[in-house]
Design an enzyme around this catalytic site. Structure first.
Site, PDB file in Angstrom:
ATOM      1  N   GLU A  10       0.864  -1.196   0.000  1.00 57.36           N
ATOM      2  CA  GLU A  10       0.000   0.000   0.000  1.00 57.36           C
ATOM      3  C   GLU A  10       0.893   1.237   0.000  1.00 57.36           C
ATOM      4  O   GLU A  10       1.800   1.365   0.802  1.00 57.36           O
ATOM      5  CB  GLU A  10      -0.931  -0.005   1.219  1.00 57.36           C
ATOM      6  CG  GLU A  10      -1.771   1.262   1.375  1.00 57.36           C
ATOM      7  CD  GLU A  10      -2.558   1.649   0.113  1.00 57.36           C
ATOM      8  OE1 GLU A  10      -3.342   0.816  -0.376  1.00 57.36           O
ATOM      9  OE2 GLU A  10      -2.357   2.784  -0.386  1.00 57.36           O
ATOM     10  N   HIS A  65     -46.089  -4.022   5.958  1.00 55.56           N
ATOM     11  CA  HIS A  65     -46.691  -2.685   5.980  1.00 55.56           C
ATOM     12  C   HIS A  65     -46.276  -1.977   7.264  1.00 55.56           C
ATOM     13  O   HIS A  65     -46.279  -2.594   8.321  1.00 55.56           O
ATOM     14  CB  HIS A  65     -48.212  -2.788   5.935  1.00 55.56           C
ATOM     15  CG  HIS A  65     -48.875  -1.455   6.115  1.00 55.56           C
ATOM     16  ND1 HIS A  65     -48.940  -0.526   5.097  1.00 55.56           N
ATOM     17  CD2 HIS A  65     -49.439  -0.877   7.207  1.00 55.56           C
ATOM     18  CE1 HIS A  65     -49.545   0.550   5.549  1.00 55.56           C
ATOM     19  NE2 HIS A  65     -49.853   0.367   6.825  1.00 55.56           N
ATOM     20  N   GLY A  75      -7.076   0.727   3.068  1.00 54.79           N
ATOM     21  CA  GLY A  75      -8.530   0.748   2.853  1.00 54.79           C
ATOM     22  C   GLY A  75      -8.913   1.433   1.548  1.00 54.79           C
ATOM     23  O   GLY A  75     -10.034   1.273   1.072  1.00 54.79           O
ATOM     24  N   GLY A  76      -7.994   2.245   0.992  1.00 55.05           N
ATOM     25  CA  GLY A  76      -8.235   2.831  -0.321  1.00 55.05           C
ATOM     26  C   GLY A  76      -9.331   3.886  -0.363  1.00 55.05           C
ATOM     27  O   GLY A  76      -9.652   4.533   0.642  1.00 55.05           O
ATOM     28  N   THR A  77      -9.927   4.024  -1.527  1.00 56.09           N
ATOM     29  CA  THR A  77     -10.880   5.104  -1.798  1.00 56.09           C
ATOM     30  C   THR A  77     -12.121   5.035  -0.917  1.00 56.09           C
ATOM     31  O   THR A  77     -12.513   6.027  -0.291  1.00 56.09           O
ATOM     32  CB  THR A  77     -11.321   5.039  -3.284  1.00 56.09           C
ATOM     33  OG1 THR A  77     -10.164   4.992  -4.104  1.00 56.09           O
ATOM     34  CG2 THR A  77     -12.159   6.241  -3.659  1.00 56.09           C
ATOM     35  N   CYS A  78     -12.769   3.883  -0.881  1.00 51.89           N
ATOM     36  CA  CYS A  78     -14.055   3.776  -0.177  1.00 51.89           C
ATOM     37  C   CYS A  78     -13.912   4.218   1.272  1.00 51.89           C
ATOM     38  O   CYS A  78     -14.707   5.002   1.784  1.00 51.89           O
ATOM     39  CB  CYS A  78     -14.565   2.340  -0.254  1.00 51.89           C
ATOM     40  SG  CYS A  78     -16.134   2.125   0.588  1.00 51.89           S
TER      41      CYS A  78
HETATM   42  C1  LIG Z   1     -16.623  10.429  -3.615  1.00 52.73           C
HETATM   43  C2  LIG Z   1     -16.825   8.963  -3.876  1.00 52.73           C
HETATM   44  C3  LIG Z   1     -17.918   8.334  -3.330  1.00 52.73           C
HETATM   45  C4  LIG Z   1     -18.118   6.986  -3.564  1.00 52.73           C
HETATM   46  N1  LIG Z   1     -19.228   6.385  -3.039  1.00 52.73           N
HETATM   47  C5  LIG Z   1     -19.451   5.081  -3.284  1.00 52.73           C
HETATM   48  C6  LIG Z   1     -20.594   4.437  -2.738  1.00 52.73           C
HETATM   49  O1  LIG Z   1     -21.409   5.040  -2.043  1.00 52.73           O
HETATM   50  N2  LIG Z   1     -20.774   3.118  -2.981  1.00 52.73           N
HETATM   51  C7  LIG Z   1     -19.885   2.406  -3.750  1.00 52.73           C
HETATM   52  O2  LIG Z   1     -20.092   1.210  -3.947  1.00 52.73           O
HETATM   53  N3  LIG Z   1     -18.790   2.990  -4.279  1.00 52.73           N
HETATM   54  C8  LIG Z   1     -18.557   4.303  -4.063  1.00 52.73           C
HETATM   55  N4  LIG Z   1     -17.436   4.893  -4.588  1.00 52.73           N
HETATM   56  C9  LIG Z   1     -16.494   4.062  -5.380  1.00 52.73           C
HETATM   57  C10 LIG Z   1     -15.625   3.216  -4.442  1.00 52.73           C
HETATM   58  O3  LIG Z   1     -14.966   4.048  -3.518  1.00 52.73           O
HETATM   59  C11 LIG Z   1     -14.611   2.360  -5.213  1.00 52.73           C
HETATM   60  O4  LIG Z   1     -15.277   1.723  -6.256  1.00 52.73           O
HETATM   61  C12 LIG Z   1     -14.034   1.332  -4.265  1.00 52.73           C
HETATM   62  O5  LIG Z   1     -13.230   1.975  -3.303  1.00 52.73           O
HETATM   63  C13 LIG Z   1     -13.257   0.213  -4.942  1.00 52.73           C
HETATM   64  O6  LIG Z   1     -11.960   0.574  -5.146  1.00 52.73           O
HETATM   65  P1  LIG Z   1     -10.806  -0.458  -5.437  1.00 52.73           P
HETATM   66  O7  LIG Z   1     -10.931  -1.675  -4.595  1.00 52.73           O
HETATM   67  O8  LIG Z   1     -10.752  -0.667  -6.889  1.00 52.73           O
HETATM   68  O9  LIG Z   1      -9.500   0.357  -5.036  1.00 52.73           O
HETATM   69  P2  LIG Z   1      -9.290   1.600  -4.092  1.00 52.73           P
HETATM   70  O10 LIG Z   1     -10.236   1.584  -2.964  1.00 52.73           O
HETATM   71  O11 LIG Z   1      -9.218   2.807  -4.918  1.00 52.73           O
HETATM   72  O12 LIG Z   1      -7.864   1.274  -3.481  1.00 52.73           O
HETATM   73  C14 LIG Z   1      -6.705   1.205  -4.246  1.00 52.73           C
HETATM   74  C15 LIG Z   1      -5.507   1.292  -3.324  1.00 52.73           C
HETATM   75  O13 LIG Z   1      -4.337   1.008  -4.065  1.00 52.73           O
HETATM   76  C16 LIG Z   1      -3.310   1.889  -3.648  1.00 52.73           C
HETATM   77  N5  LIG Z   1      -2.352   1.988  -4.741  1.00 52.73           N
HETATM   78  C17 LIG Z   1      -2.551   2.517  -5.971  1.00 52.73           C
HETATM   79  N6  LIG Z   1      -1.452   2.394  -6.729  1.00 52.73           N
HETATM   80  C18 LIG Z   1      -0.529   1.764  -5.970  1.00 52.73           C
HETATM   81  C19 LIG Z   1       0.819   1.344  -6.185  1.00 52.73           C
HETATM   82  N7  LIG Z   1       1.414   1.509  -7.367  1.00 52.73           N
HETATM   83  N8  LIG Z   1       1.481   0.758  -5.171  1.00 52.73           N
HETATM   84  C20 LIG Z   1       0.870   0.561  -3.972  1.00 52.73           C
HETATM   85  N9  LIG Z   1      -0.399   0.919  -3.716  1.00 52.73           N
HETATM   86  C21 LIG Z   1      -1.082   1.501  -4.707  1.00 52.73           C
HETATM   87  C22 LIG Z   1      -4.040   3.181  -3.354  1.00 52.73           C
HETATM   88  O14 LIG Z   1      -3.289   3.995  -2.461  1.00 52.73           O
HETATM   89  C23 LIG Z   1      -5.324   2.670  -2.714  1.00 52.73           C
HETATM   90  O15 LIG Z   1      -5.202   2.556  -1.321  1.00 52.73           O
HETATM   91  C24 LIG Z   1     -17.191   6.242  -4.353  1.00 52.73           C
HETATM   92  C25 LIG Z   1     -16.057   6.881  -4.895  1.00 52.73           C
HETATM   93  C26 LIG Z   1     -15.887   8.233  -4.656  1.00 52.73           C
HETATM   94  C27 LIG Z   1     -14.673   8.877  -5.253  1.00 52.73           C
END
Ligand SMILES: Cc1cc2nc3c(=O)[nH]c(=O)nc-3n(C[C@H](O)[C@H](O)[C@H](O)COP(=O)(O)OP(=O)(O)OC[C@H]3O[C@@H](n4cnc5c(N)ncnc54)[C@H](O)[C@@H]3O)c2cc1C
Length: 460
Positions: free
Chosen positions: A34, A441, A39-42
């Site tokens: 990482e 209901h 935990g990434g985006t979500c």
């Molecule tokens: C504002 C917003 C609201 C959202 N709301 C919803 C929602 O309500 N419901 C829903 O289902 N989805 C929602 N989403 C979408 C959801 O967040 C993503 O689809 C979900 O997080 C899945 O992401 P992922 O598993 O592909 O990777 P991500 O969660 O994006 O994680 C990828 C990880 O990889 C790491 N990484 C990247 N490149 C490298 C590298 N070269 N080396 C090491 N680490 C790296 C990053 O730092 C990150 O931690 C939302 C998105 C946004 C932007």
């Protein structure tokens, strides 16, 4: 120094960590990498923090409506943005720390913190470390798209990530992008007290939805004094004193919007450009998404791509399902496929939109014989009782097979109620099953059988 593993996982989004757990549990030696926030985006900048903030915005909205319900609030309703952010940070932080701690304590799993890059189809470098494995899983997600728009380099702008640091009330937030991310932020900041203008290039909001959904959403936003500018074909920016000016029309001297802050919400792009994919020979499409097959295998044997970076889904549940597909095929002798998945998602404005399967527009394009049912939320008892009657529900059914092709519930509880339809779609059962079910209901779901009892031919 080269370190040998059975599996390397790049990214700790929604697919990587559960896959690490499954692989480690069967005795595989796993490395997970990482580069930023566990935990990434979500967890950090997407679903969890935004839905936490949507909850704060809902509380403010209901507090302002309190008198309608016979509740007196002495004094004005104010939002403390620092407290909103603190609450959001606490909930999102707990999830991030949980993800990080559980991975760092996982037996058979080594966590590397840094940017991973392919050196060859079997080798990944992270800083000074070189990792090798016969199986490599990419779960690198995506980030906000920042297109080259005229003048953007001369103004400050926010994205969904930097919005997470906002602990003040923007006086006037200009949101560029009238789709899911833009609408959620737009409505929530209006409810916090900002003036909000949403600027959309297209002729209507969220264009992948049916026109009636777009129109109803625009009406909901209008009802909260959110200004929506459509058909903004030539968006550009400039600075006028402290103000950010967004030019929204192509004609010279024509309309502009000026505000204190600018949020760009114009789409996402995969984090694949800096991954060394060329050194591994991994193919990407013209937008940078990793090309995968129905089991999420890349063109290079031994490499898989999961989550947003493969372009097959853009949601937490689709990324988690990618984990299930890969784990099913590799560990459980269960031939799960991406094509088994039915598209479903929520849009978390208030009231929310729950969507499953095809839109009415998509069904029309197939040319098949279909039936349609529609009910306004004003006819849903539960919505009336809650004082939340905006929106409607609709469903489209195949006239021959009687299978449900798609549905949308824009209304209170729509994000939950859609699941009774989604599950029948997965069961490939005729719509009559749900039509004859006796729902509780008073709920929003109880109107689904009623709606199905009054289907009309889809004409035109
Ligand atoms: C504002 C917003 C609201 C959202 N709301 C919803 C929602 O309500 N419901 C829903 O289902 N989805 C929602 N989403 C979408 C959801 O967040 C993503 O689809 C979900 O997080 C899945 O992401 P992922 O598993 O592909 O990777 P991500 O969660 O994006 O994680 C990828 C990880 O990889 C790491 N990484 C990247 N490149 C490298 C590298 N070269 N080396 C090491 N680490 C790296 C990053 O730092 C990150 O931690 C939302 C998105 C946004 C932007």
């Amino acid at each position: 120094m080269t370190k040998q593993f059975d599996a390397i996982i790049i990214g700790t989004g929604q697919a990587g960590p559960p896959l690490a757990r499954r692989l480690a549990a069967v005795g595989k030696k796993v490395a997970i990498v990482e580069r930023k926030l566990f935990g990434g985006t979500c967890v950090n900048t997407g679903c969890i923090p935004t839905k936490t903030m949507v909850a704060s915005a809902y509380a403010a909205h209901m507090a302002r409506r309190a008198a309608e319900f016979g509740v007196a609030i002495d004094g004005s309703v104010n939002v403390d943005m620092r407290r909103v952010k603190e609450r959001k940070d606490a909930i999102s932080g707990k999830s991030r720390i949980g993800s990080e701690t559980s991975l760092k304590h996982l037996e058979n799993c080594t966590v590397f913190e840094g940017h991973a890059r392919f050196e060859s189809p079997r080798e990944v470098s992270v800083g000074q470390d070189r990792l090798t494995a016969d199986q490599i899983f990419i779960n690198v997600g995506g980030r906000a798209e920042v297109p080259a728009m005229p003048g953007l380099d001369r103004v400050d702008y926010l994205t969904n990530s930097s919005m997470m640091g906002v602990d003040f009330l923007p006086r006037h937030l200009i949101v560029v992008g009238g789709s899911y991310v833009g609408l959620e932020f737009g409505q929530m900041f209006r409810r916090f007290g900002s003036q909000v203008t949403i600027v959309e290039m297209g002729p209507r909001l969220i264009q992948r939805e049916d026109e009636d959904i777009s129109a109803a959403i625009q009406e909901i936003l209008k009802g909260e004094d959110i200004d929506v500018r459509l058909n903004a074909k030539c968006i550009g920016f400039s600075k006028r004193g402290e103000e950010i000016v967004a030019h929204v029309d192509c004609e010279p001297g024509a309309t502009e919007v000026s505000g204190s802050h600018l949020l760009l919400a114009v789409g996402r792009r995969p984090n694949t450009g800096d991954l060394g994919l060329d050194k591994a020979g991994v193919a990407v499409d013209e937008r940078g998404y990793i090309v995968v097959d129905d089991q999420l295998r890349c063109n290079v044997p031994g490499i898989w791509a999961l989550g947003d970076c493969n372009g097959k889904g853009a949601f937490t549940h689709t990324s988690y399902n990618d984990f299930e597909i890969v784990a099913g095929n590799l560990l459980d002798n269960d031939a799960r496929r991406v094509s088994d998945r039915i598209l479903a998602y929520g849009l978390y404005i208030d009231p929310p939109l729950g969507r499953a399967g095809l839109t009415e527009m998509e069904v029309r394009k197939t040319g098949r014989r279909a039936l349609i049912g529609k009910r306004p939320m004003t006819k849903v008892g539960r919505a009336v009782e809650k004082g939340e009657t905006q929106g409607f529900m609709k469903i489209v059914v195949d006239a021959e097979t009687q299978e449900i092709l798609g549905a949308a519930i824009l209304g209170t509880g729509g994000d939950e109620a859609i699941h009774s339809i989604l599950d029948v779609m997965y069961a490939k059962a005729p719509y009559t099953v749900i039509q004859r079910a006796v729902h509780i209901h008073p709920t929003v779901s109880e109107l689904i059988p009623t709606m199905l009892g009054d289907l009309q031919p889809l004409v035109g």
